[in-house]
Design a protein around this motif. Structure first.
Motif, PDB file in Angstrom:
ATOM      1  N   THR A 336     -44.202  83.607  17.944  1.00 16.62           N
ATOM      2  CA  THR A 336     -45.343  83.314  18.804  1.00 16.62           C
ATOM      3  C   THR A 336     -45.008  83.499  20.284  1.00 16.62           C
ATOM      4  OG1 THR A 336     -46.194  81.706  17.207  1.00 16.62           O
ATOM      5  CG2 THR A 336     -47.020  81.542  19.449  1.00 16.62           C
ATOM      6  N   PHE A 337     -43.819  83.108  20.695  1.00 13.19           N
ATOM      7  CA  PHE A 337     -43.451  83.150  22.121  1.00 13.19           C
ATOM      8  C   PHE A 337     -43.504  84.588  22.641  1.00 13.19           C
ATOM      9  CE2 PHE A 337     -40.912  82.880  25.911  1.00 13.19           C
ATOM     10  CZ  PHE A 337     -41.151  81.604  26.383  1.00 13.19           C
ATOM     11  N   ASP A 338     -44.102  84.765  23.805  1.00  9.13           N
ATOM     12  CA  ASP A 338     -44.204  86.086  24.434  1.00  9.13           C
ATOM     13  C   ASP A 338     -42.942  86.341  25.249  1.00  9.13           C
ATOM     14  OD1 ASP A 338     -44.823  88.400  25.748  1.00  9.13           O
ATOM     15  OD2 ASP A 338     -46.800  87.752  26.442  1.00  9.13           O
ATOM     16  N   TRP A 339     -41.926  86.881  24.588  1.00  8.11           N
ATOM     17  CA  TRP A 339     -40.635  87.089  25.242  1.00  8.11           C
ATOM     18  C   TRP A 339     -40.740  88.122  26.364  1.00  8.11           C
ATOM     19  CZ3 TRP A 339     -37.181  83.517  24.206  1.00  8.11           C
ATOM     20  CH2 TRP A 339     -37.261  82.832  22.984  1.00  8.11           C
ATOM     21  N   HIS A 340     -41.659  89.063  26.225  1.00  9.21           N
ATOM     22  CA  HIS A 340     -41.836  90.072  27.272  1.00  9.21           C
ATOM     23  C   HIS A 340     -42.248  89.436  28.595  1.00  9.21           C
ATOM     24  CE1 HIS A 340     -42.871  93.889  29.134  1.00  9.21           C
ATOM     25  NE2 HIS A 340     -44.060  93.404  29.440  1.00  9.21           N
ATOM     26  N   ALA A 345     -37.450  92.351  34.027  1.00  9.38           N
ATOM     27  CA  ALA A 345     -38.221  93.495  34.521  1.00  9.38           C
ATOM     28  C   ALA A 345     -39.684  93.111  34.736  1.00  9.38           C
ATOM     29  CB  ALA A 345     -38.123  94.661  33.540  1.00  9.38           C
ATOM     30  N   THR A 346     -40.229  92.294  33.831  1.00  7.90           N
ATOM     31  CA  THR A 346     -41.624  91.846  33.962  1.00  7.90           C
ATOM     32  C   THR A 346     -41.784  90.920  35.152  1.00  7.90           C
ATOM     33  OG1 THR A 346     -41.904  91.987  31.549  1.00  7.90           O
ATOM     34  CG2 THR A 346     -43.527  90.700  32.776  1.00  7.90           C
ATOM     35  N   LEU A 347     -40.851  89.989  35.303  1.00 11.12           N
ATOM     36  CA  LEU A 347     -40.937  89.017  36.396  1.00 11.12           C
ATOM     37  C   LEU A 347     -40.830  89.695  37.762  1.00 11.12           C
ATOM     38  CD1 LEU A 347     -38.763  86.123  34.909  1.00 11.12           C
ATOM     39  CD2 LEU A 347     -41.259  86.269  35.015  1.00 11.12           C
ATOM     40  N   ARG A 348     -40.070  90.792  37.841  1.00 11.45           N
ATOM     41  CA  ARG A 348     -39.934  91.503  39.120  1.00 11.45           C
ATOM     42  C   ARG A 348     -41.245  92.185  39.511  1.00 11.45           C
ATOM     43  NH1 ARG A 348     -34.663  92.876  37.211  1.00 11.45           N
ATOM     44  NH2 ARG A 348     -35.471  94.840  36.378  1.00 11.45           N
ATOM     45  N   ARG A 349     -41.996  92.628  38.525  1.00 11.79           N
ATOM     46  CA  ARG A 349     -43.235  93.371  38.801  1.00 11.79           C
ATOM     47  C   ARG A 349     -44.440  92.457  38.988  1.00 11.79           C
ATOM     48  NH1 ARG A 349     -41.005  96.601  34.523  1.00 11.79           N
ATOM     49  NH2 ARG A 349     -40.277  98.623  35.285  1.00 11.79           N
ATOM     50  N   PRO A 351     -47.018  89.604  40.215  1.00 15.04           N
ATOM     51  CA  PRO A 351     -47.255  88.838  41.456  1.00 15.04           C
ATOM     52  C   PRO A 351     -46.787  87.393  41.291  1.00 15.04           C
ATOM     53  CG  PRO A 351     -49.208  90.092  40.814  1.00 15.04           C
ATOM     54  CD  PRO A 351     -48.246  90.176  39.663  1.00 15.04           C
ATOM     55  N   VAL A 352     -46.314  86.807  42.384  1.00 17.11           N
ATOM     56  CA  VAL A 352     -45.793  85.438  42.333  1.00 17.11           C
ATOM     57  C   VAL A 352     -46.859  84.465  41.822  1.00 17.11           C
ATOM     58  CG1 VAL A 352     -44.864  83.544  43.713  1.00 17.11           C
ATOM     59  CG2 VAL A 352     -44.136  85.895  44.168  1.00 17.11           C
ATOM     60  N   GLY A 353     -48.108  84.675  42.245  1.00 15.81           N
ATOM     61  CA  GLY A 353     -49.181  83.789  41.820  1.00 15.81           C
ATOM     62  C   GLY A 353     -49.385  83.789  40.312  1.00 15.81           C
ATOM     63  N   GLU A 354     -49.284  84.973  39.700  1.00 17.64           N
ATOM     64  CA  GLU A 354     -49.452  85.083  38.246  1.00 17.64           C
ATOM     65  C   GLU A 354     -48.340  84.323  37.517  1.00 17.64           C
ATOM     66  OE1 GLU A 354     -51.833  87.092  36.517  1.00 17.64           O
ATOM     67  OE2 GLU A 354     -52.887  87.357  38.407  1.00 17.64           O
ATOM     68  N   ILE A 355     -47.123  84.471  38.009  1.00 15.96           N
ATOM     69  CA  ILE A 355     -45.994  83.764  37.396  1.00 15.96           C
ATOM     70  C   ILE A 355     -46.178  82.259  37.556  1.00 15.96           C
ATOM     71  CG2 ILE A 355     -43.496  83.408  37.481  1.00 15.96           C
ATOM     72  CD1 ILE A 355     -43.249  86.288  38.518  1.00 15.96           C
ATOM     73  N   ALA A 356     -46.625  81.839  38.736  1.00 17.64           N
ATOM     74  CA  ALA A 356     -46.830  80.410  38.988  1.00 17.64           C
ATOM     75  C   ALA A 356     -47.866  79.830  38.037  1.00 17.64           C
ATOM     76  CB  ALA A 356     -47.261  80.190  40.437  1.00 17.64           C
ATOM     77  N   VAL A 357     -48.949  80.553  37.818  1.00 20.29           N
ATOM     78  CA  VAL A 357     -49.997  80.078  36.907  1.00 20.29           C
ATOM     79  C   VAL A 357     -49.448  79.931  35.492  1.00 20.29           C
ATOM     80  CG1 VAL A 357     -52.163  80.719  35.784  1.00 20.29           C
ATOM     81  CG2 VAL A 357     -51.919  80.975  38.243  1.00 20.29           C
ATOM     82  N   MET A 358     -48.675  80.899  35.042  1.00 16.88           N
ATOM     83  CA  MET A 358     -48.093  80.835  33.707  1.00 16.88           C
ATOM     84  C   MET A 358     -47.173  79.618  33.575  1.00 16.88           C
ATOM     85  SD  MET A 358     -45.696  83.632  31.711  1.00 16.88           S
ATOM     86  CE  MET A 358     -44.293  83.369  32.811  1.00 16.88           C
ATOM     87  N   VAL A 359     -46.314  79.410  34.575  1.00 16.61           N
ATOM     88  CA  VAL A 359     -45.368  78.289  34.530  1.00 16.61           C
ATOM     89  C   VAL A 359     -46.109  76.951  34.580  1.00 16.61           C
ATOM     90  CG1 VAL A 359     -43.510  77.137  35.785  1.00 16.61           C
ATOM     91  CG2 VAL A 359     -43.484  79.619  35.534  1.00 16.61           C
TER      92      VAL A 359
END
Length: 491
Positions: A336-340, A345-349, A351-359
């Motif tokens: 189930t976990f989205d390892w990608h 490589a994904t985190l570098r591309r 936007p910071v805001g998108e990563i923040a929302v996910m976290v």
């Protein structure tokens, strides 16, 4: 269209039939300890949770909008209704389940499912990852203070499910793992925690009846807050799960039908004395992703097999080691976990805001153990970040005519509450010439806040004896401005 084309796949394709039947059996086996555990959380007899899983699965298989999705008693619902059962008893709990079902039907008719399109992808990814973490955390409790043989069985189960599909896919690996580990523990007399240790299985089918409560306004006032909370949590989890299955299977589901179906399933469950429920993400992943099920048959059989296993094969099912089911659920976690989503490589591309929302979504879910809370907080955070990002694109540039009699302010971008409020400070009211033109041909007016700001700007110039001309509005913006300008109490 011929009659043959109207038949479901499982009636005409033996391969589909086998997949659906075996998937339903695997899910039924996995449902038993989960339903019992959720019954304990809700403070009711294990049979109440098992009855709910039976009626929810069977009913939703018929009336639901997402094929192959599993609905049953869930931890989220159990947490919501546990205080009601503790303070007022089982009768009020059952009444709340029925009322929650009615609310879900009404919400479905009103189109609440359409709100799903406002949930960003980053929230969806966080939801999926948080789900995997939660499932794993629930399994960890089954591995504390247990005999060493439990760990050996767990490893054996994991190895079977990893390597068996490389040899054959005729029989689902989870089912083989459960059967083999049960046979080994029974034959060798290995003393490990089993399904039977979770609680006594029911020995008969549930019977319909009315909840044992006084039918008074006081009862309605007591159960209404819990019913409304249950309806919201249940719908949110169900619709999110349906969207997840849509992505996995590359098919679309009827979210409105699913919303109404969840309500009908809870009403039926309440009248049969169950504790209610919603879509079960872990068991749905077992059914869809691990076992490969795609039709309503697997969902229906999951509920039917559940009762058959409890009533007819209760002693055998009670001997299933919990380690076998833990191994299945751990496999589900990793699948189930989205390892990608967390790859460097994904985190570098991203936007910071998108990563923040996910976290933020993951953290909220893990801390509260409530998927609905995470989705709401994550969505609000995403909307806030989006609003700030769009607001920054609004700009104002000024050009004064050579004769010095007119200044033209060109406004670009989207004007709404977050961007329009800063406009008032971008104009030189005292030093501008007597004629001011505000060109909005490259802008769009979205809300009343923007119209109010434009009124304020006109008022400030008028107080200095200067005239303002607003031009270039597109049709929707002009219609909104004409309707609201001068009517918002700005002076």
């Amino acid at each position: 269209m011929s009659v043959a084309h109207l038949r479901p796949d499982w009636l005409t394709d033996p391969q589909v039939w086998r997949t659906e039947v075996l998937a339903g059996l695997v899910v039924a086996l996995a449902l038993i300890p989960e339903a019992i555990s959720f019954s304990i959380i809700a403070g009711v007899d294990p049979a109440i949770g098992l009855f709910a899983s039976f009626t929810m699965a069977v009913t939703i298989a018929i009336v639901g909008g997402r094929r192959a999705m599993i609905s049953a008693a869930t931890g989220a619902v159990a947490l919501v209704i546990a205080p009601l059962n503790r303070e007022h008893g089982l009768g009020h709990l059952i009444a709340a389940v029925i009322l929650a079902g009615v609310i879900q039907v009404v919400m479905g008719v009103l189109g609440v499912a359409k709100l799903m399109r406002f949930i960003p992808r980053s929230v969806m990814v966080g939801f999926v990852n948080a789900l995997a973490v939660l499932i794993f955390m629930t399994q960890v409790s089954e591995l504390r203070n247990v005999p060493w043989a439990v760990y050996a069985l767990l490893v054996a189960g994991l190895l079977l499910m990893v390597f068996l599909p490389r040899v054959t896919s005729v029989v689902p690996a989870p089912l083989v793992s459960i059967v083999v580990l049960t046979a080994v523990t029974v034959a060798a007399g290995i003393a490990v925690p089993t399904v039977g240790d979770k609680g006594e299985l029911p020995s008969s089918l549930p019977t319909p009846g009315l909840p044992d409560v006084p039918f008074t306004p006081e009862t309605l006032m007591t159960i209404a807050p819990y019913a409304f909370a249950m309806a919201l949590v249940g719908l949110m989890e169900s619709l999110m799960t349906a969207r997840l299955v849509d992505d996995i299977t590359d098919t679309r589901s009827d979210k409105t039908r699913e919303s109404i179906g969840q309500g009908i399933a809870n009403i039926v469950t309440g009248f049969f004395g169950g504790m209610g429920g919603c879509a079960m993400i872990g068991q749905t992943m077992i059914n869809v992703k691990v076992s490969g099920a795609r039709t309503r048959l697997s969902t229906f059989l999951a509920g039917a097999f559940l009762m058959v296993l409890c009533i007819v094969f209760g002693p055998v099912v009670s001997d299933i080691p919990m380690a076998a089911l833990v191994a299945v659920m751990v496999t589900v976690c990793f699948a189930t976990f989205d390892w990608h989503s967390i790859a460097p490589a994904t985190l570098r591309r991203m936007p910071v805001g998108e990563i923040a929302v996910m976290v933020i979504t993951v953290v909220c879910v893990v801390v509260t153990h409530n998927l609905a809370v995470g989705v709401v907080v994550g969505s609000v955070t995403a909307m806030t970040i989006f609003a700030r990002r769009v607001a920054r694109h609004a700009a104002v540039t000024a050009v004064t005519d050579p004769d010095g009699r007119t200044v033209v302010y060109r406004v670009t971008g989207a004007l709404f509450f977050a961007s329009a409020n800063e406009l008032t400070g971008r104009f030189a009211y005292a030093t501008d010439p007597d004629r001011v033109v505000i060109d909005l041909s490259a802008a769009h007016v979205w809300d009343a806040s923007s119209v109010a700001v434009l009124d304020v700007i006109e008022t400030k110039y008028a107080q200095r004896g200067k005239t303002v001309e607003i031009r270039g509005l597109n049709d929707p913006s002009a219609a909104l401005h004409d309707r609201l300008s001068g009517e918002l109490g700005v002076g």
